[in-house]
Design an enzyme around this catalytic site. Structure first.
Site, PDB file in Angstrom:
ATOM      1  N   ASN A  13      82.262  62.964  64.304  1.00 18.04           N
ATOM      2  CA  ASN A  13      81.154  63.793  63.832  1.00 18.04           C
ATOM      3  C   ASN A  13      79.872  62.999  64.075  1.00 18.04           C
ATOM      4  OD1 ASN A  13      79.287  65.314  62.458  1.00 18.04           O
ATOM      5  ND2 ASN A  13      80.096  64.863  60.416  1.00 18.04           N
ATOM      6  N   TRP A  14      79.126  63.429  65.072  1.00 16.65           N
ATOM      7  CA  TRP A  14      77.928  62.666  65.456  1.00 16.65           C
ATOM      8  C   TRP A  14      76.734  62.913  64.545  1.00 16.65           C
ATOM      9  CZ3 TRP A  14      77.281  62.534  71.546  1.00 16.65           C
ATOM     10  CH2 TRP A  14      78.199  61.602  72.057  1.00 16.65           C
ATOM     11  N   LYS A  15      76.822  63.936  63.691  1.00 19.78           N
ATOM     12  CA  LYS A  15      75.687  64.266  62.822  1.00 19.78           C
ATOM     13  C   LYS A  15      74.422  64.416  63.688  1.00 19.78           C
ATOM     14  CE  LYS A  15      78.198  62.056  59.154  1.00 19.78           C
ATOM     15  NZ  LYS A  15      78.199  61.446  57.839  1.00 19.78           N
ATOM     16  N   HIS A  98      80.734  70.714  55.534  1.00 18.81           N
ATOM     17  CA  HIS A  98      80.606  69.257  55.401  1.00 18.81           C
ATOM     18  C   HIS A  98      79.804  68.942  54.139  1.00 18.81           C
ATOM     19  CE1 HIS A  98      79.267  65.151  56.126  1.00 18.81           C
ATOM     20  NE2 HIS A  98      80.330  65.046  56.906  1.00 18.81           N
ATOM     21  N   GLU A 100      77.453  66.992  53.548  1.00 20.25           N
ATOM     22  CA  GLU A 100      75.991  66.951  53.731  1.00 20.25           C
ATOM     23  C   GLU A 100      75.409  68.362  53.733  1.00 20.25           C
ATOM     24  OE1 GLU A 100      76.128  64.369  57.142  1.00 20.25           O
ATOM     25  OE2 GLU A 100      76.802  62.766  55.819  1.00 20.25           O
ATOM     26  N   GLU A 170      87.354  64.843  52.612  1.00 15.05           N
ATOM     27  CA  GLU A 170      86.344  63.788  52.678  1.00 15.05           C
ATOM     28  C   GLU A 170      85.749  63.583  51.290  1.00 15.05           C
ATOM     29  OE1 GLU A 170      84.617  63.251  56.877  1.00 15.05           O
ATOM     30  OE2 GLU A 170      83.523  64.884  55.956  1.00 15.05           O
ATOM     31  N   GLY A 176      79.951  57.541  54.597  1.00 10.48           N
ATOM     32  CA  GLY A 176      78.806  56.699  54.937  1.00 10.48           C
ATOM     33  C   GLY A 176      78.562  55.583  53.940  1.00 10.48           C
ATOM     34  N   SER A 216      84.168  56.734  55.831  1.00  8.88           N
ATOM     35  CA  SER A 216      84.173  55.298  56.172  1.00  8.88           C
ATOM     36  C   SER A 216      85.434  54.855  56.914  1.00  8.88           C
ATOM     37  CB  SER A 216      83.940  54.453  54.915  1.00  8.88           C
ATOM     38  OG  SER A 216      82.672  54.746  54.354  1.00  8.88           O
ATOM     39  N   GLY A 237      82.661  59.543  61.144  1.00 10.26           N
ATOM     40  CA  GLY A 237      81.216  59.676  61.306  1.00 10.26           C
ATOM     41  C   GLY A 237      80.653  58.468  62.037  1.00 10.26           C
ATOM     42  N   GLY A 238      80.170  57.500  61.296  1.00 13.27           N
ATOM     43  CA  GLY A 238      79.495  56.326  61.863  1.00 13.27           C
ATOM     44  C   GLY A 238      80.258  55.657  63.002  1.00 13.27           C
TER      45      GLY A 238
HETATM   46  P1  PGA Z   1      81.529  58.246  57.881  1.00 11.56           P
HETATM   47  O1  PGA Z   1      81.256  59.841  57.897  1.00 11.56           O
HETATM   48  O2  PGA Z   1      82.735  58.003  58.752  1.00 11.56           O
HETATM   49  O3  PGA Z   1      80.258  57.657  58.449  1.00 11.56           O
HETATM   50  O4  PGA Z   1      81.775  57.869  56.469  1.00 11.56           O
HETATM   51  C1  PGA Z   1      82.316  60.754  57.840  1.00 11.56           C
HETATM   52  C2  PGA Z   1      81.787  62.158  57.850  1.00 11.56           C
HETATM   53  O5  PGA Z   1      80.689  62.395  57.305  1.00 11.56           O
HETATM   54  O6  PGA Z   1      82.424  63.067  58.404  1.00 11.56           O
END
Ligand code: PGA
Length: 252
Positions: A13-15, A98, A100, A170, A176, A216, A237-238
């Protein structure tokens, strides 16, 4: 080990990261590195990157998807995007709900439910995210929160309509944060979801459903999650922003 009958999916997930040039360089480097994997490799990218990345990823293991969409087929919704536009651009799947989106943009389960329905109509595979906050976990409400999110986000849909659904568990406190859930905590939550969907839909559906863990995930901990029987893949994500870490997670 995760279940032999369920496909393992590693989704990035590149956000809101990466320009066109950065994305092209990333994909050209990634494609040969993941060519031999038996896992599915998904990348959810910003809208403007979907078409060029889809073109570049043709004949590779990498499938391109989106991170959000609107629930209407079209209309006067300035700044929004429709599922059929994503599909036309080359998206195969779409992340919905998600955390966010839920927390920064106030998306409710009812709204997410409408989006899941539209994604199915538009031929996009829905990747539905659920998860409890730290306060909810500390108050002992995790099970109830996950069940409510599943029930309300999937309301009105039957097992046949949901046959391509992917769930991502999640926990909000793990996203994050460099503070991932333990594999045991994640396994417990995945089992809650699978058991709930056995009751809510049926056992066959729940047994074939792919459930990802996200929060994470790093090359150092990916394997420990995938060793759990109800964890079928990862939403990253990251660590999906670097070819090195993402390809290590895919190939581990
Ligand atoms: P993260 O993000 O791996 O940076 O914790 C995961 C996500 O938001 O899908």
């Amino acid at each position: 080990m995760s279940h032999p009958n369920r496909q393992c999916v590693i989704a990035g997930n590149w956000k809101m990261y990466k320009t066109f040039d950065e994305a092209v360089a990333f994909l050209k480097e990634l494609i040969p590195l993941v060519q031999e994997t038996s896992r599915k490799v998904y990348l959810a990218v910003p809208f403007t990157l979907i078409r060029p990345m889809h073109e570049l990823a043709k004949d590779s293991k990498v499938e391109i998807g989106a991170q959000n969409m609107h629930d209407s087929s079209e209309g006067a919704f300035t700044g929004e995007i429709a599922g059929k536009m994503l599909k036309e651009a080359g998206a195969n799947f779409v992340i919905l709900g998600h955390s966010e989106r839920r927390h920064l943009f106030n998306e409710s389960n009812a709204f997410i439910n409408k989006k899941v329905k539209r994604a199915i109509i538009d031929g996009l595979q829905p990747l539905l995210c659920i998860g409890e906050t730290e306060e909810e976990r500390e108050a002992g409400k995790t099970e109830q929160v996950l069940q409510t999110q599943l029930k309300e986000s999937l309301e009105g849909l039957d097992a046949n309509q949901l046959k391509n659904l992917i769930i991502a568990y999640e926990p909000v406190w793990a996203i994050g944060s460099s503070n991932p859930a333990t594999p045991e905590i994640a396994q417990e939550a995945h089992l809650i979801c699978r058991n709930f969907l056995t009751q809510h839909l049926n056992e066959e559906f729940a047994q074939q459903l792919v459930i990802l863990y996200g929060g994470s995930v790093r090359p150092q901990n990916a394997k420990s999650f995938l060793e759990q029987v109800d964890i079928d893949g990862l939403l990253v994500g990251g660590a999906s922003l670097s070819v090195d870490s993402f390809s290590k997670i895919v190939n581990d």
